[in-house]
Each structure stands twice: as C-alpha cells, then as structure tokens.
Design a protein around this motif. Sequence first.
Motif, PDB file in Angstrom:
ATOM      1  N   LEU A 150     -25.815 -11.136 -19.679  1.00 49.55           N
ATOM      2  CA  LEU A 150     -25.147 -12.332 -20.505  1.00 49.55           C
ATOM      3  C   LEU A 150     -24.380 -11.816 -21.681  1.00 49.55           C
ATOM      4  CD1 LEU A 150     -28.247 -14.685 -20.578  1.00 49.55           C
ATOM      5  CD2 LEU A 150     -25.893 -15.038 -19.350  1.00 49.55           C
ATOM      6  N   ASN A 151     -24.731 -10.729 -22.305  1.00 45.15           N
ATOM      7  CA  ASN A 151     -23.833 -10.455 -23.595  1.00 45.15           C
ATOM      8  C   ASN A 151     -22.614  -9.897 -23.219  1.00 45.15           C
ATOM      9  OD1 ASN A 151     -25.896 -11.180 -25.562  1.00 45.15           O
ATOM     10  ND2 ASN A 151     -26.870  -9.239 -25.494  1.00 45.15           N
ATOM     11  N   LYS A 152     -22.700  -9.080 -21.750  1.00 45.01           N
ATOM     12  CA  LYS A 152     -21.356  -8.793 -21.563  1.00 45.01           C
ATOM     13  C   LYS A 152     -20.518  -9.459 -20.600  1.00 45.01           C
ATOM     14  CE  LYS A 152     -23.435  -4.048 -21.770  1.00 45.01           C
ATOM     15  NZ  LYS A 152     -22.511  -2.961 -22.730  1.00 45.01           N
ATOM     16  N   THR A 153     -21.019 -10.692 -20.272  1.00 44.85           N
ATOM     17  CA  THR A 153     -20.126 -11.507 -19.553  1.00 44.85           C
ATOM     18  C   THR A 153     -20.031 -12.758 -20.252  1.00 44.85           C
ATOM     19  OG1 THR A 153     -22.032 -12.396 -18.494  1.00 44.85           O
ATOM     20  CG2 THR A 153     -20.836 -10.419 -17.135  1.00 44.85           C
TER      21      THR A 153
ATOM     22  N   PRO B 130     -20.227 -14.684 -29.458  1.00 43.77           N
ATOM     23  CA  PRO B 130     -21.626 -15.035 -29.330  1.00 43.77           C
ATOM     24  C   PRO B 130     -22.186 -16.222 -29.121  1.00 43.77           C
ATOM     25  CG  PRO B 130     -21.024 -14.004 -31.586  1.00 43.77           C
ATOM     26  CD  PRO B 130     -19.763 -14.461 -30.696  1.00 43.77           C
ATOM     27  N   ALA B 131     -23.205 -16.493 -28.557  1.00 40.78           N
ATOM     28  CA  ALA B 131     -23.718 -17.660 -28.321  1.00 40.78           C
ATOM     29  C   ALA B 131     -24.070 -18.274 -29.499  1.00 40.78           C
ATOM     30  CB  ALA B 131     -25.120 -17.400 -27.579  1.00 40.78           C
ATOM     31  N   SER B 132     -24.006 -19.741 -29.330  1.00 38.84           N
ATOM     32  CA  SER B 132     -24.520 -20.812 -30.676  1.00 38.84           C
ATOM     33  C   SER B 132     -26.008 -20.588 -30.344  1.00 38.84           C
ATOM     34  CB  SER B 132     -23.875 -22.223 -30.393  1.00 38.84           C
ATOM     35  OG  SER B 132     -24.445 -22.713 -29.284  1.00 38.84           O
ATOM     36  N   ARG B 133     -26.329 -21.228 -31.686  1.00 40.38           N
ATOM     37  CA  ARG B 133     -27.969 -21.301 -32.081  1.00 40.38           C
ATOM     38  C   ARG B 133     -28.588 -22.273 -30.789  1.00 40.38           C
ATOM     39  NH1 ARG B 133     -30.471 -17.273 -34.334  1.00 40.38           N
ATOM     40  NH2 ARG B 133     -29.852 -16.904 -36.474  1.00 40.38           N
ATOM     41  N   GLY B 134     -27.881 -23.201 -30.496  1.00 40.75           N
ATOM     42  CA  GLY B 134     -28.521 -24.307 -29.613  1.00 40.75           C
ATOM     43  C   GLY B 134     -28.417 -23.874 -28.033  1.00 40.75           C
ATOM     44  N   VAL B 135     -27.354 -23.263 -27.679  1.00 35.69           N
ATOM     45  CA  VAL B 135     -27.280 -22.359 -26.357  1.00 35.69           C
ATOM     46  C   VAL B 135     -28.485 -21.405 -26.268  1.00 35.69           C
ATOM     47  CG1 VAL B 135     -26.010 -20.969 -24.916  1.00 35.69           C
ATOM     48  CG2 VAL B 135     -24.903 -23.044 -26.078  1.00 35.69           C
ATOM     49  N   ALA B 136     -28.564 -20.544 -27.567  1.00 34.20           N
ATOM     50  CA  ALA B 136     -29.525 -19.505 -27.255  1.00 34.20           C
ATOM     51  C   ALA B 136     -30.992 -20.132 -27.361  1.00 34.20           C
ATOM     52  CB  ALA B 136     -29.569 -18.481 -28.610  1.00 34.20           C
ATOM     53  N   TRP B 137     -31.252 -21.174 -27.962  1.00 30.99           N
ATOM     54  CA  TRP B 137     -32.884 -21.701 -27.737  1.00 30.99           C
ATOM     55  C   TRP B 137     -32.650 -22.554 -26.551  1.00 30.99           C
ATOM     56  CZ3 TRP B 137     -36.834 -20.839 -30.241  1.00 30.99           C
ATOM     57  CH2 TRP B 137     -36.720 -20.427 -31.471  1.00 30.99           C
ATOM     58  N   GLY B 138     -31.702 -23.198 -25.952  1.00 25.27           N
ATOM     59  CA  GLY B 138     -31.746 -23.805 -24.683  1.00 25.27           C
ATOM     60  C   GLY B 138     -32.087 -22.879 -23.586  1.00 25.27           C
ATOM     61  N   LEU B 139     -31.295 -21.639 -23.504  1.00 25.93           N
ATOM     62  CA  LEU B 139     -31.689 -20.727 -22.472  1.00 25.93           C
ATOM     63  C   LEU B 139     -33.031 -19.937 -22.782  1.00 25.93           C
ATOM     64  CD1 LEU B 139     -28.150 -18.463 -22.342  1.00 25.93           C
ATOM     65  CD2 LEU B 139     -29.141 -20.032 -20.687  1.00 25.93           C
ATOM     66  N   THR B 140     -33.444 -19.808 -24.076  1.00 31.38           N
ATOM     67  CA  THR B 140     -34.940 -19.377 -24.106  1.00 31.38           C
ATOM     68  C   THR B 140     -35.987 -20.282 -23.598  1.00 31.38           C
ATOM     69  OG1 THR B 140     -33.876 -18.023 -26.151  1.00 31.38           O
ATOM     70  CG2 THR B 140     -36.317 -18.206 -25.803  1.00 31.38           C
ATOM     71  N   ILE B 141     -35.664 -21.552 -23.922  1.00 31.80           N
ATOM     72  CA  ILE B 141     -36.855 -22.510 -23.689  1.00 31.80           C
ATOM     73  C   ILE B 141     -36.426 -22.516 -21.873  1.00 31.80           C
ATOM     74  CG2 ILE B 141     -37.274 -24.951 -23.412  1.00 31.80           C
ATOM     75  CD1 ILE B 141     -36.118 -25.178 -26.422  1.00 31.80           C
TER      76      ILE B 141
ATOM     77  N   SER C  22     -34.377 -12.664 -28.968  1.00 34.71           N
ATOM     78  CA  SER C  22     -33.925 -11.442 -29.924  1.00 34.71           C
ATOM     79  C   SER C  22     -32.921 -10.482 -29.337  1.00 34.71           C
ATOM     80  CB  SER C  22     -35.132 -10.483 -30.251  1.00 34.71           C
ATOM     81  OG  SER C  22     -35.791  -9.960 -29.137  1.00 34.71           O
ATOM     82  N   PHE C  23     -32.716 -10.111 -27.821  1.00 34.28           N
ATOM     83  CA  PHE C  23     -31.873  -9.239 -27.581  1.00 34.28           C
ATOM     84  C   PHE C  23     -30.487 -10.162 -27.201  1.00 34.28           C
ATOM     85  CE2 PHE C  23     -35.507  -7.212 -24.929  1.00 34.28           C
ATOM     86  CZ  PHE C  23     -35.414  -6.141 -25.798  1.00 34.28           C
ATOM     87  N   LEU C  24     -30.513 -11.418 -27.263  1.00 27.46           N
ATOM     88  CA  LEU C  24     -29.255 -12.146 -26.995  1.00 27.46           C
ATOM     89  C   LEU C  24     -28.431 -12.314 -28.183  1.00 27.46           C
ATOM     90  CD1 LEU C  24     -28.208 -13.907 -24.633  1.00 27.46           C
ATOM     91  CD2 LEU C  24     -29.110 -15.886 -25.584  1.00 27.46           C
ATOM     92  N   ASN C  25     -26.984 -11.942 -27.958  1.00 28.35           N
ATOM     93  CA  ASN C  25     -26.052 -11.996 -29.150  1.00 28.35           C
ATOM     94  C   ASN C  25     -25.900 -13.455 -29.515  1.00 28.35           C
ATOM     95  OD1 ASN C  25     -25.329  -9.449 -29.133  1.00 28.35           O
ATOM     96  ND2 ASN C  25     -23.727  -9.314 -27.876  1.00 28.35           N
ATOM     97  N   LYS C  26     -26.201 -13.685 -30.807  1.00 29.23           N
ATOM     98  CA  LYS C  26     -26.141 -15.329 -31.360  1.00 29.23           C
ATOM     99  C   LYS C  26     -25.178 -15.042 -32.351  1.00 29.23           C
ATOM    100  CE  LYS C  26     -30.565 -14.910 -31.955  1.00 29.23           C
ATOM    101  NZ  LYS C  26     -30.699 -13.488 -31.271  1.00 29.23           N
TER     102      LYS C  26
END
Length: 100
Positions: A19-22, A28-39, A88-92
């Motif tokens: 995801l980080n490379k594509t 970087p991902a917004s905080r909302g997108v990062a939290w949504g993907l994490t959930i 934690s691995f996701l670029n935010k």
Amino acid sequence: MIVDWIVYGLIIWGLATILNKTAFKNAPASRGVAWGLTILLFFVNVVALSAAKFLRYQVISEDIGTTITPSNPLDMGGAFVFAYLFFSFLNKKVKVKPEQ
C-alpha cells in the motif's frame, strides 16, 4: 500458533508495504483513511486468525482421534496486535500541531 503469528505478521507487513508503494506513494494516507483501513483489517484479522485456530485444532483432533475445540475460538488479542502493527507500518500524514 507462534509460526502462524510470524507468517501472518509478515503478511501484514507486506500488505502495508504494498500500500505504501502503490496507493500512498505520492501522498501519505490521511488519518481517517489509515484508521478506516485498520478497523477493516481488524475484522479481517479476527476471521483469519480464528479460522487458523479452528483448523489447527481440527488437525490435532484428527491426529489424536478425539474431538477438541478451542475454549475461545475468536482470536481478538492477535487481531488487535496485527491491526496495530498495520497502522504503525502505514505511511500516514504527520499530525500538525497548531501554533499558539
């Protein structure tokens, strides 16, 4: 079960790296997108780890000739750990503190 966790952890790391490379290569991902993907990944983790636990107990049951089942088939702790690792691995985007 430890081997399952190590393999699954590598899969989570690989997913975050892809995801980080594509998708998040240019921005970087917004905080909302990062939290949504994490959930979303948390629920996927619960299903995947619970299925792995159930299948492991089924194989053991067939080997010993008696039926045994896990006392708690849902692996919530593992799902939480792997969701946290993914986050934690996701670029935010960096959280900007307002100046005073």
